[in-house]
Design a protein around this motif. Structure first.
Motif, PDB file in Angstrom:
ATOM      1  N   ALA A 178      48.686  -7.175  30.939  1.00  0.00           N
ATOM      2  CA  ALA A 178      49.356  -8.455  30.783  1.00  0.00           C
ATOM      3  C   ALA A 178      48.420  -9.633  31.010  1.00  0.00           C
ATOM      4  N   SER A 179      47.237  -9.387  31.543  1.00  0.00           N
ATOM      5  CA  SER A 179      46.315 -10.483  31.836  1.00  0.00           C
ATOM      6  C   SER A 179      44.935 -10.286  31.219  1.00  0.00           C
ATOM      7  N   SER A 180      44.796  -9.299  30.318  1.00  0.00           N
ATOM      8  CA  SER A 180      43.469  -9.039  29.781  1.00  0.00           C
ATOM      9  C   SER A 180      43.554  -8.222  28.497  1.00  0.00           C
ATOM     10  N   THR A 181      42.639  -8.487  27.573  1.00  0.00           N
ATOM     11  CA  THR A 181      42.476  -7.667  26.376  1.00  0.00           C
ATOM     12  C   THR A 181      40.986  -7.562  26.082  1.00  0.00           C
ATOM     13  N   LYS A 182      40.487  -6.327  25.965  1.00  0.00           N
ATOM     14  CA  LYS A 182      39.068  -6.127  25.708  1.00  0.00           C
ATOM     15  C   LYS A 182      38.872  -4.966  24.740  1.00  0.00           C
TER      16      LYS A 182
ATOM     17  N   SER B 204      60.162 -15.118  34.314  1.00  0.00           N
ATOM     18  CA  SER B 204      60.453 -13.696  34.126  1.00  0.00           C
ATOM     19  C   SER B 204      59.852 -13.165  32.832  1.00  0.00           C
ATOM     20  N   SER B 205      59.737 -14.014  31.800  1.00  0.00           N
ATOM     21  CA  SER B 205      59.101 -13.577  30.561  1.00  0.00           C
ATOM     22  C   SER B 205      57.614 -13.346  30.798  1.00  0.00           C
ATOM     23  N   ILE B 206      57.039 -12.470  29.996  1.00  0.00           N
ATOM     24  CA  ILE B 206      55.616 -12.157  30.095  1.00  0.00           C
ATOM     25  C   ILE B 206      55.017 -12.331  28.705  1.00  0.00           C
ATOM     26  N   VAL B 207      53.826 -12.908  28.640  1.00  0.00           N
ATOM     27  CA  VAL B 207      53.190 -13.041  27.336  1.00  0.00           C
ATOM     28  C   VAL B 207      52.267 -11.856  27.083  1.00  0.00           C
ATOM     29  N   ILE B 208      52.347 -11.322  25.880  1.00  0.00           N
ATOM     30  CA  ILE B 208      51.463 -10.238  25.461  1.00  0.00           C
ATOM     31  C   ILE B 208      50.217 -10.869  24.862  1.00  0.00           C
ATOM     32  N   PRO B 209      49.053 -10.591  25.421  1.00  0.00           N
ATOM     33  CA  PRO B 209      47.828 -11.220  24.921  1.00  0.00           C
ATOM     34  C   PRO B 209      47.176 -10.396  23.817  1.00  0.00           C
ATOM     35  N   GLY B 210      47.658 -10.549  22.596  1.00  0.00           N
ATOM     36  CA  GLY B 210      47.077  -9.821  21.472  1.00  0.00           C
ATOM     37  C   GLY B 210      46.230 -10.743  20.631  1.00  0.00           C
ATOM     38  N   SER B 211      46.597 -10.906  19.364  1.00  0.00           N
ATOM     39  CA  SER B 211      45.893 -11.846  18.508  1.00  0.00           C
ATOM     40  C   SER B 211      46.204 -13.281  18.892  1.00  0.00           C
TER      41      SER B 211
END
Length: 697
Positions: free
Chosen positions: A385-389, A535-542
């Motif tokens: 939820a806090s990183s994309t690599k 409460s919502s969470i952001v998905i870190p994709g594109s």
């Protein structure tokens, strides 16, 4: 599993047609991505045909990323200037050379071309603005004369080789402070110019100019105007304005739209959106804006004039997010090499972008995206939820990737984008089909040798990592009751050039806290402060897209049962949460939420969350519930390894069946997602697997 084999690359992404708009986003992202029936069935088979497509592009978060190279450094005096690329590819410039209107035409512009040749047309008002526009059969040159009171135009039917006699369009009673011109897709034109606190538009329809300019509806928002720029986005006119704000006289660069019948009705004006800001007491002046369209996205520039200590003139560039909507916010302005007190001008062709001042010409190529698919040796992807690599290892035999970007791979470079599409050869005749798609930013490219093989390793990251790179050069704040948390987050993300998809939960879109970002704080740190009570969470994709996990969510994917996705390895963990008691501390009240069974078992584990916005009992209770809910979802409770599921995304719900562990459609949530691809060969076995970190519902 069969030996890994790459599938074909997906079709290239294309810009929507002119006049098109990105469709409105869903309030929250859908629960799971839709896969074709053949792909869905194939990835559950015992034998599978892996496919992985990787593409490099000269973009960042969907926006073209100009890499400017200076082609010309001259001795010309600083002056107002304008530039277009004619239909035959020639670069046509104009300048107000201390009251002499000069033009220059370079038939085949390149790094070795001559840009120092100018020809005079006529005497005009010294220091006044000029404007150029181009369509297939005509160039239009606009300027002011008669002590900046009379607006005149000339046209060229031969790509700027010669110019017609002047036509007087309008004469105003007060000085014209700035001007811009753009063509509509049908060939009609519209002039914009500043008089007092008005931006006026003057249309040419079927070759005939209107008798007078039409004033905009935003004069009550400005105290002064110093410049205007425009471009047609295929549907409406995007307009950039420089000046000062009414009442406060704060210095501003604004972006707005004038309607041309697409999103806005004809001649209607959107609100003014701040692009750049300076205090009224500062020694800064904004002037000389320019704008061009890159796909559906406006890219703009303006002159930043500092008259105080360490005085300088500097050009800055900026752009909107990928929607280009009238309400879109703008990216953090970035310095450009040009230094002009009048601003630089921008133009584009299909192959390149141009930026000019009288003594300088810059060029940025527009390379097409390139596929790396056939060169992939291995790939690793990891997301929370806090990183994309991601890390892609490419076959560099023959040095094909050396010194990238190079002639073969001009779109592969740090700062560009890398799109990964995992899938399988599940289509007709084993054609590749893909599920999720991730577009990341290239962070680093390295080269080396292993087991006698030359390799190129590309490492990329997602929006949270890019948000951590953004630091505002000046403090920003908003008072309470002005902007929602969603709007504040969107502003932070957009300043880093990142698009936000959706709007989040109810309190996220209604609560309007006071919020401040000090100069130098990272965007990720500022955003994290906003999300502590969400409460919502952001998905870190594109990009960033919202998901609102609910305890009753249905399963998106099924694992372990007959005809379901197979399980390679599974581990479930029972352990106390890091926090079983959350206290939300407001300015003058607090609210608690607890998981009592865990407190009874292991004792209290308190997490204190502060929010100055929690000024009512209802807000304090809601924020406390949101804070503990967020922890429940993101608390790790196991790990599952399986053949890659091309559709699985972060925060999807999976149902697990395992008779030996006594599980029957037991639901867990994916809070961490990793997958790995190995082509295989030599000592390296083929591999194509996903690993999920499991969290709560």
């Amino acid at each position: 599993m069969r030996a890994a084999r790459l599938g074909g690359a997906p079709p290239p992404k294309r810009h929507p047609p002119l006049g098109a708009r990105r469709p409105p986003c869903e309030r929250l992202c859908p629960m799971a991505i839709a896969l074709s029936a053949t792909l869905s069935a194939h990835q559950k088979n015992t034998a599978r045909r892996p496919a992985l497509a990787v593409t490099a592009a000269a973009t960042r978060f969907g926006i073209e990323h100009p890499r400017w190279t200076r082609y010309y450094t001259g001795a010309e005096a600083d002056a107002p200037t304008a530039v277009v690329v004619a239909n035959d590819g020639s670069l046509v410039r104009a300048r107000n050379n201390a009251g002499a209107l000069d033009w220059s035409r370079v038939a085949s512009p390149g790094s070795g071309s001559t840009y120092s040749s100018w020809t005079n047309i006529v005497a005009i008002t010294s220091g006044s603005a000029i404007a150029l526009a181009a369509k297939t059969t005509e160039l239009l040159l606009a300027y002011v004369d008669n002590v900046s009171l009379t607006l005149k135009v000339r046209t060229s039917a031969d790509n700027g080789v010669s110019w017609s006699a002047a036509t007087t369009v309008v004469t105003e009673a007060a000085a014209i402070a700035g001007m811009a011109v753009a063509y509509r897709p049908n060939g009609d034109a519209c002039l914009f110019y500043c008089v007092g606190t008005n931006v006026k538009s003057l249309r040419r329809v079927a070759g005939v100019w209107a008798a007078a300019g039409t004033a905009w509806s935003r004069s009550g928002s400005v105290a002064t105007l110093t410049g205007v720029a425009t471009a047609h986005d295929g549907g409406d006119f995007v307009v950039i304005v420089t000046g000062t704000a009414v009442t406060t006289t704060h210095k501003r660069v604004w972006g707005c739209w004038m309607g041309d019948g697409a999103v806005l009705v004809s001649n209607a004006w959107s609100t003014l959106t701040s692009v750049a800001e300076a205090d009224s007491l500062s020694t800064v002046t904004f002037i000389g804006p320019a704008v061009m369209m890159l796909g559906l996205q406006p890219a703009a520039s303006y002159a930043h004039k500092e008259a105080g200590s360490v005085a300088y003139n500097r050009e800055y560039t900026t752009h909107t997010d990928i929607t280009g909507f009238p309400t879109a916010t703008w990216s953090e302005p970035a310095p450009h090499e040009a230094a002009s007190a009048f601003g630089m001008s921008l133009a584009k062709s299909t192959t390149g972008l141009w930026a000019v001042v009288p003594s300088g010409v810059w060029y940025a190529s527009r390379p097409a995206s390139v596929t790396l698919t056939s060169k992939i040796l291995s790939a690793q992807f990891e997301q929370t939820a806090s990183s994309t690599k991601a890390r892609i290892t490419l076959d560099n035999t023959g040095g094909v990737f050396n010194a990238a970007p190079n002639a073969t791979y001009p779109s592969l470079y740090p700062g560009g984008s890398l799109t990964l599409q995992p899938g399988y050869g599940s289509g007709t005749a084993a054609a590749a089909e893909f599920g999720v798609s991730y577009t990341l930013t290239v962070e680093r490219i390295s080269y080396g040798r292993e087991d006698g093989r030359s390799q190129c390793i590309v490492e990329a990251s997602g929006p949270w990592e890019q948000l951590a790179h953004w630091r505002p050069p000046q403090a920003w704040q908003t008072a309470g009751a002005l902007l929602t948390r969603a709007a504040i987050f969107q502003r932070i993300a957009n300043r880093a050039g990142i698009f936000v998809n959706g709007t989040g939960s109810a309190n996220w879109t209604t609560d309007k806290p006071a919020f401040a970002i000090p100069a130098g704080e990272t965007g990720s740190e500022a955003a994290a402060r906003l999300f502590t009570v969400e409460s919502s969470i952001v998905i870190p994709g594109s990009d960033f897209k919202y998901k609102n996990p609910a305890a009753g969510d249905a399963a998106d994917w099924n694992y372990g049962g007959s005809g379901q996705h197979p399980i390679v390895a599974l581990q479930l963990v029972t352990a106390p949460a890091a926090a079983n008691w959350v206290r939300l501390q407001g300015p003058d009240r607090y609210s608690d939420r607890q998981t009592l069974a865990e407190i009874y078992a292991v004792g209290p584990r308190l997490a204190l969350v502060r929010s100055l916005d929690a000024g009512t009992n209802a807000k304090a209770d809601a924020y406390a519930a949101n804070a503990i809910r967020r922890r429940v979802v993101l608390e790790q409770c196991g790990e599952l390894r399986c053949p890659l599921d091309a559709g699985a995304e972060l925060l999807d719900v999976i149902a697990i069946t395992d008779t030996q562990l006594g599980l029957s459609a037991s639901k867990k949530r994916i809070i961490g997602l990793r997958w790995r691809y190995e082509r295989g060969g030599g000592k390296t076995p083929a591999r194509y697997e996903s690993t999920y970190t499991l969290g709560g519902l």
